[in-house]
Design an enzyme around this catalytic site. Structure first.
Site, PDB file in Angstrom:
ATOM      1  N   ASN A  10     107.185  37.186  14.731  1.00 25.72           N
ATOM      2  CA  ASN A  10     108.166  38.141  14.218  1.00 25.72           C
ATOM      3  C   ASN A  10     109.600  37.650  14.372  1.00 25.72           C
ATOM      4  OD1 ASN A  10     106.170  40.067  13.540  1.00 25.72           O
ATOM      5  ND2 ASN A  10     106.065  40.693  15.668  1.00 25.72           N
ATOM      6  N   CYS A  11     109.782  36.514  15.031  1.00 24.79           N
ATOM      7  CA  CYS A  11     111.113  35.962  15.306  1.00 24.79           C
ATOM      8  C   CYS A  11     111.430  34.850  14.306  1.00 24.79           C
ATOM      9  CB  CYS A  11     111.143  35.422  16.732  1.00 24.79           C
ATOM     10  SG  CYS A  11     112.632  34.483  17.137  1.00 24.79           S
TER      11      CYS A  11
END
Length: 142
Positions: A10-11
């Site tokens: 998600n980064c």
């Protein structure tokens, strides 16, 4: 060359580092630490090899670190390690281990210092920001 990345998909920075490694021709061992979690010994070894403290590895942005009272100067390394094992999101990312070294690869271009070969230039990150210019030179701050 064995490359391990402790990755949060998600980064954006973490995704960029995985892509840089793959585009350079390597197949990294991807550890999704939010799923696998951490042990205290694992974090101690990771941080010691990277030459940083748990406080320096603490991710405050977009985590419950402040609400948990972990940002104060009186919080011990042991308390931080315990919180990080209970809440893996508190560990900044991505950490990359390669050639007996560990780097916290923020910004994502920091991973280049671990790689013998780089992606073909020019090379840009997922947001279009140039990482390696047309002459094969890393762009500062990328």
């Amino acid at each position: 060359m064995n490359i391990v990345i402790f990755h949060n998909p998600n980064c954006g920075t973490s995704r960029n580092v995985v892509k840089i490694i793959k585009d350079a021709g390597y197949t990294p061992n991807i550890v999704k630490y939010l799923e696998s979690g951490w042990s205290t010994a694992q974090l101690q070894t990771l941080f010691a090899t990277a030459g940083i403290t748990a406080r320096e590895a603490l991710r405050v942005s977009k985590t419950p670190a402040e609400k948990m009272g972990l940002t104060g100067p009186d919080v011990t390394e042991q308390e931080l390690l315990e919180a990080m094992t209970a809440h893996p999101i508190l560990v900044n990312r991505p950490f990359v281990a390669c050639k007996g070294q560990v780097h916290l690869c923020r910004p994502s271009g920091k991973v280049l210092s671990l790689l013998k070969q780089w992606p073909p230039s020019p090379y840009a990150k997922e947001d279009g920001t140039l990482l390696i210019d047309a002459d094969g030179v890393p762009v500062k701050g990328a």
